[in-house]
Design an enzyme around this catalytic site. Structure first.
Site, PDB file in Angstrom:
ATOM      1  N   LYS A 184       0.845  -1.198   0.000  1.00 51.28           N
ATOM      2  CA  LYS A 184       0.000   0.000   0.000  1.00 51.28           C
ATOM      3  C   LYS A 184       0.878   1.246   0.000  1.00 51.28           C
ATOM      4  CE  LYS A 184      -1.677   2.683   3.026  1.00 51.28           C
ATOM      5  NZ  LYS A 184      -1.603   3.987   2.353  1.00 51.28           N
ATOM      6  N   GLU A 228      10.492   0.652  10.089  1.00 46.32           N
ATOM      7  CA  GLU A 228      11.503   1.680   9.834  1.00 46.32           C
ATOM      8  C   GLU A 228      10.809   3.000  10.104  1.00 46.32           C
ATOM      9  OE1 GLU A 228      13.207   4.490   8.617  1.00 46.32           O
ATOM     10  OE2 GLU A 228      13.104   3.856   6.534  1.00 46.32           O
ATOM     11  N   GLU A 268      10.619  14.813  15.438  1.00 43.56           N
ATOM     12  CA  GLU A 268      10.908  14.808  14.008  1.00 43.56           C
ATOM     13  C   GLU A 268      10.063  15.912  13.356  1.00 43.56           C
ATOM     14  OE1 GLU A 268       9.571  11.234  11.912  1.00 43.56           O
ATOM     15  OE2 GLU A 268      11.480  11.257  10.852  1.00 43.56           O
ATOM     16  N   CYS A 288      13.659  10.453   6.714  1.00 42.10           N
ATOM     17  CA  CYS A 288      13.663   9.887   8.069  1.00 42.10           C
ATOM     18  C   CYS A 288      15.038   9.984   8.710  1.00 42.10           C
ATOM     19  CB  CYS A 288      13.170   8.460   8.048  1.00 42.10           C
ATOM     20  SG  CYS A 288      13.993   7.451   6.818  1.00 42.10           S
TER      21      CYS A 288
END
Ligand code: NAI
Length: 791
Positions: free
Chosen positions: A192, A266, A397, A300
């Site tokens: 997906k 991850e 983040e 990331c």
């Protein structure tokens, strides 16, 4: 303007990439896409579609199917149906198909690059020169593994049907990172893509058809988080691989806890970018352009925390600001653009909100005077300085072009600051001293460390996180293991309640009661239980075998603390660890007779004798492995070597098997110790008295206090404490289905690594099942240190 004036100004003119061919391709589909299921396009069952837009203009690109649980179910069924045929192919045939995928990606590389850029907003320079070439490289590299699979992984089998969920920041690249290893190892896939960027995945579906990939081997279901959720929860999926936010990763950990689905995550990062005073500052500044402004910072592993040695902070900041002023923000299809559009309005708002919060918390915000496009979603390159290490912009983040800068004085302080985060994805270290950079690299808690470089990726080099950045690796040999399992484990019998094997030797009880004071073993010392309670341990016929202390939450806390303090165990040489384990073997062997007699009272003479013999054997095995489970040196196609080091995970809690009190204990604890982890072990609940035999052996050996701690007690109760403990790095749980589910669900808090027997029985007496690489692969985590060479 005259030529001479133009030459003097050196201004960029517009250099737009022509998107015509890509738009024609979109038109070919009527700008409307269904799901790719079983090798054909299928309209969504409930007829719902959503729009995908170009974030640089806001224009609609296409309608894309919104996947429902019914669509996901159809895709999973198609993947299941395709599996036997796919696995029946010879490895060479699968290799040929992966090779063809690589080739086909290259043949259509420009169209894929443009499609990626218009759907995501990233500069064409990046999608053309970085994303798409790496996609092809991934399929080439994994075509090689498909070819070598049987030679290199004998006895391993594919997981089966894998569900893969990817984010929007590197849409096609993340697809390649997921699909290539899954196919190379003989799995079938339901993938997906992210809702903001589904188009290149759909273009890839077309490529699968073009190369003749059997229908159903790759299925693409588009949709939002609810589609992802349906895939995660589907009972027909054997493994989930996810890349995205830590928050969703945590939800997926919980959602898969009650199943035997293998999981790799991850997740996010807040990667440090450490610049020492002896660094080549100009290179470090150029590195930052890639480190934080690559892909608008929506990376990331972005080097989003700049840690500067105090002595060069001012100079570096000046150089950095000068360079930032030359960055060009603008239309992503312009080949001269450095910073493109932010993927979506919500993401832009999130960046803005976090920056404002950082300023409110005391940071100074600096942005260059650069030209900004009049429409579309853009954010200026931003430098936040004077950031306090606890500020939100130093901890969360941001996923935008925002750099948070701090200073340090000594290498030690740099390491402390760098590791002061819940994440552990990547780091960059800049110093001309090879000693300083490698010393610091080794101490950073991160899955990837780039020395004098940043954001380098290659299919041969494993990528993935420590701590809350997730677990599992993508790329390299270790990446393949995420899609494989030993065949014997897949077929292992289920455990009955209470963690006992259903099949296997009957427990014969002999011998009279033994009266001994058994204690906990914490920090190298025997300790009384905090509860002040003991458990009576009885044999099969109800006879009293002894009393075992009843460990509780506080005992576990003390044990974890002791284990943390003993982490020097992981820093001793592997040779030293081997020597200690050999010595434990020697001492166990010397006490073998008496231990066997006591153990026989619980498990019968035959099993007791076998357990003692096999435990000495196992100690020898893991002593042998201590200096042999080496990493690798990769040669990625750049002027770099990447040193893949196998590092200990840290401090690990272990719930030991019930029915093999001695051998089961050693089988789980030894690979961890051999790898340099420190351990808190809960011995067999049925016969915890084994703890005393073990610690008496340890006391006469040289294992440092705290490296192995033993807390007997009720396994389920203590498992809960271990799984919820925020200062443990991993939990290994051998138990029934309920316990395995609990270990996974409760560990979602700090996303510690969890390894369980999936409620299956392992025959520890059989060395092919009970020891070796498979255990060690879970006892280590790989850190890739990239070291450049040449001028
Ligand atoms: P997200 O984690 O929600 O989305 C990633 C993927 O997961 C998408 O395909 C999404 O549809 C899917 N998803 C969402 N909820 C799900 C669920 N409950 N079960 C299964 N799949 C689900 O990330 P989002 O919302 O797009 O971005 C939010 C923040 O996450 C970003 O600002 C960034 O900080 C972080 N992020 C980090 C990424 C990374 O690679 N580390 C990638 C994307 C986002």
């Amino acid at each position: 303007m005259s030529v001479i004036e133009k030459f003097a100004a050196m201004d960029y003119g517009p250099a737009p990439e022509d998107p015509k061919e890509t738009l024609v391709w979109l038109d070919g589909y009527g700008r409307k896409f269904g799901h790719f299921i079983g090798g054909t396009w299928k309209a969504p069952r409930d007829g719902k579609y959503f729009e995908t837009k170009d974030p640089s203009t806001g224009e609609k690109l296409a309608d894309v199917a919104q996947g429902s649980a019914v669509d996901v179910d159809a895709a999973v069924k198609a993947a299941r149906k395709a599996l036997p045929g796919w696995q029946a192919l010879r490895p060479h045939d699968r290799a040929k198909l992966l090779y063809a995928l690589a080739r086909q990606v290259q043949k259509h590389s420009r169209r894929l690059a443009v499609l990626e850029t218009i759907d995501n907003g990233k500069p064409i320079r990046e999608s053309r020169d970085i994303d798409i070439p790496l996609v092809a490289r991934h399929f080439y590299y994994h075509a090689g593994w498909a070819q070598l699979l049987e030679q290199e992984f004998p006895g391993y089998e594919a997981c089966g049907v894998v569900g893969q969920i990817i984010p929007w920041n590197f849409p096609l690249l993340m697809l390649a990172w997921k699909i290539a290893p899954a196919l190379a190892t003989g799995n079938s896939v339901v993938l997906k893509p992210a809702e903001y960027t589904p188009l290149t995945a759909l273009a890839f579906a077309e490529i699968c058809r073009e190369v003749g990939l059997p229908g159903g081997v790759v299925n693409i279901v588009t949709g939002d988080g609810t589609t992802g959720e349906a895939l995660v929860k589907h009972a027909g999926v054997d493994k989930i691989a996810f890349t995205g936010s830590t928050e969703v990763g945590r939800a997926i950990r919980r959602a898969t806890a009650g199943s035997a689905k293998k999981l790799s995550l991850e997740l996010g990062g807040k990667s440090p970018y450490v610049v020492f005073e002896d660094a080549d500052l100009d290179s470090a500044v150029e590195g930052l352009v890639d480190g934080i402004w690559f892909n608008q910072g929506q990376v990331c592993c972005a080097g989003s925390r700049l840690l500067m040695q105090e002595s060069i902070a001012e100079k570096l900041t000046r150089k950095l600001q000068a360079r930032m002023s030359t960055l060009r923000v603008g239309a992503p299809l312009d080949k001269g653009i450095d910073i493109g559009a932010i993927v979506a309005q919500v993401q832009l708002e999130r960046i803005d909100r976090l920056v404002k919060q950082g300023v409110a918390e005391g940071a100074t915000c600096w942005q260059p005077e650069v030209l900004m496009p009049e429409r579309g979603l853009y954010y200026k390159p931003t430098l936040l300085s004077n950031v306090h290490p606890t500020s939100i912009v130093a901890q969360q983040e941001i996923f935008g072009p925002v750099l948070a800068a701090m200073t340090f004085r000594t290498p030690r302080e740099a390491v402390e600051l760098a590791n002061n985060t819940v994440y552990g994805l990547a780091a960059s270290v800049w110093s001309e001293s090879v000693n300083v950079s490698l010393q610091v690299a080794a101490q950073l808690k991160a899955g990837v460390v780039w020395v004098n470089s940043t954001n380098l990726f290659d299919a041969a080099c494993g990528f993935g996180g420590y701590r809350e950045s997730g677990f599992g690796r993508e790329g390299g040999r270790e990446g393949l293991l995420e899609y494989l399992e030993p065949a014997w484990f897949q077929n292992a019998p289920a455990l009955g309640n209470g963690g006992k094997r259903e099949k296997g030797g009957a427990v014969e009880v002999a011998s009279p009661a033994i009266d001994r004071t058994v204690k906990l073993y914490i920090g190298g010392k025997q300790a009384r239980p905090d509860s002040g309670y003991s458990l009576e341990i009885r044999g099969k016929k109800g006879e009293l075998l002894g009393e075992s202390p009843l460990g509780n939450r506080k005992d576990i806390r003390n044990a974890v603390e002791a284990a943390r303090k003993a982490e020097a165990w992981g820093k001793t040489t592997a040779h030293n660890r081997a020597q200690v384990l050999y010595y434990v073997a020697e001492n166990l062997s010397q006490r073998g007779e008496e231990i066997m007699k006591r153990l026989a009272a619980a498990v019968g003479k035959k099993q007791a004798a076998e357990e003692v013999r096999a435990s000495v054997d196992r100690l020898f095995s893991y002593a042998a492995w201590a200096d042999k489970f080496d990493g690798a040196v990769h040669n990625p196609p750049m002027r770099n070597v990447s040193i893949a080091m196998n590092e200990a995970i840290g401090t690990v809690g272990v719930i030991c098997p019930t029915d093999m009190p001695l051998l089961g204990f050693f089988s789980l604890v030894l690979p961890l110790l051999s790898a340099g982890n420190t351990v808190v072990a809960v011995p067999s609940e049925a016969y915890p008295l084994i703890a005393a035999d073990v610690y008496q052996v340890l006391e006469t050996s040289d294992l440092p206090g705290g490296a192995l701690n033993i807390v007997p007690g009720r396994a389920t109760e203590l498992l809960k404490v271990l799984a919820e403990h925020d200062d443990l790095d991993a939990v290994w749980c051998y138990g029934n289905a309920e316990m395995c589910a609990m270990a996974k669900a409760l560990s979602a808090g700090n996303l510690k690594q969890v390894w369980t027997n999936e409620a299956r029985g392992i025959d520890f007496l059989n060395a092919r099942q009970g020891e070796g690489r498979w255990f060690l692969e879970h006892a280590y985590q790989a850190k890739n240190i990239w070291v450049p060479y040449g001028e």
